[in-house]
Design a protein around this motif. Structure first.
Motif, PDB file in Angstrom:
ATOM      1  N   ASP A 156      -4.777   3.790  -5.789  1.00  0.00           N
ATOM      2  CA  ASP A 156      -5.095   2.916  -4.658  1.00  0.00           C
ATOM      3  C   ASP A 156      -3.887   2.671  -3.755  1.00  0.00           C
ATOM      4  O   ASP A 156      -3.838   1.668  -3.037  1.00  0.00           O
ATOM      5  CB  ASP A 156      -5.641   1.576  -5.170  1.00  0.00           C
ATOM      6  N   HIS A 179      -3.469  11.029  -2.975  1.00  0.00           N
ATOM      7  CA  HIS A 179      -2.722   9.785  -2.816  1.00  0.00           C
ATOM      8  C   HIS A 179      -1.232   9.957  -3.083  1.00  0.00           C
ATOM      9  O   HIS A 179      -0.465   8.991  -2.967  1.00  0.00           O
ATOM     10  CB  HIS A 179      -3.277   8.717  -3.764  1.00  0.00           C
ATOM     11  N   THR A 239       0.811  -1.227   0.000  1.00  0.00           N
ATOM     12  CA  THR A 239       0.000   0.000   0.000  1.00  0.00           C
ATOM     13  C   THR A 239       0.842   1.273   0.000  1.00  0.00           C
ATOM     14  O   THR A 239       0.346   2.344  -0.316  1.00  0.00           O
ATOM     15  CB  THR A 239      -0.941   0.029   1.217  1.00  0.00           C
TER      16      THR A 239
END
Length: 262
Positions: A127, A158, A87
């Motif tokens: 993501d 992000h 992540t």
């Protein structure tokens, strides 16, 4: 603090580089109580990101906007990151191509710069939390009054910019020093000082110096400034407080070509 700000605005050093140098110089002095207070203050600002993940992704020199840029490479790297449940990603600089590419007309150069920013907003994988160290190509935006840090962060929650040329991040128990080598003549804290690993962009090649603990990150593009280079990306994994590396090259698809303990 006023002296620090003055030197920052009247030298070629970045905020992160000055903090590292001050910390190193204080390290060389005696261990008086006053010095310890100063070092604790400096070190509280030294690491701009902290994460506890077992694995992190690493890539560099994507040169978005250049004819050598390859979105399929960027997508391929992030697909592998997703496959391994990663992540957090580190980008070691030259994310965009900036003014480079023989743009002689100012207005054309400005349009090209904004086109790169727009491409990132539309296409860059969302993501993940990607920490970016800007390099010399992003720095070229400033001559046109374009602030790439502001433009990227305001449009892309992000993406988090760590600064220009160098930054420190803490990954579990390890300190990583991120470097995009540009100015060779500037004094800096020794690479091995207090860093468990140096991650370095800009060279477009892959190599590892086990003595100095310097890991050169390959380019995730087909932009070869010296006519040759290595294209791929890295995945770092922490196990029993040791760092392990997987190096992936691009053939038709990402291919694992080297796995080792650092």
């Amino acid at each position: 603090q006023n002296g620090f700000e003055y030197f920052l605005h009247h030298s070629d050093y970045t905020y992160n580089e000055l903090l590292g140098i001050l910390d190193y110089l204080l390290h060389l002095k005696d261990n008086s109580k006053e010095k310890k207070v100063y070092r604790e203050y400096i070190q509280s600002y030294l690491c701009q990101a902290t994460f506890q993940d077992i694995k992190i992704g690493v890539l560099s020199d994507t040169h978005i906007g250049d004819k050598g840029a390859r979105w399929e490479m960027i997508s391929g790297a992030y697909e592998e990151f997703a496959h391994q449940n990663i992540t957090h990603v580190l980008h070691l600089g030259d994310m965009m191509n900036g003014k480079y590419g023989n743009y002689y007309k100012k207005q054309y150069s400005i349009e090209k710069c904004y086109d790169q920013i727009n491409q990132i907003e539309r296409l860059y994988p969302k993501d993940f939390l990607t920490y970016i160290l800007f390099g010399n190509h992003e720095y070229s935006f400033l001559q046109f009054g374009i602030d790439p840090v502001k433009e990227i962060q305001s449009r892309n929650p992000h993406l988090q910019v760590l600064g220009y040329r160098s930054a420190y991040v803490k990954w579990r128990s390890k300190i990583l020093y991120l470097k995009h080598d540009i100015h060779k003549n500037l004094f800096c804290a020794p690479y091995h000082y207090k860093n468990d690993l140096v991650l370095r962009g800009h060279s477009h090649t892959f190599s590892y110096d086990s003595y100095k603990r310097i890991l050169n990150v390959p380019t995730c593009s087909k932009n070869y400034p010296n006519g040759t280079g290595d294209y791929g990306f890295l995945i770092l994994r922490m196990k029993h407080d040791h760092i392990y590396m997987n190096y992936y090259e691009f053939v038709k698809h990402p291919k694992l070509v080297l796995s080792r303990k650092l």
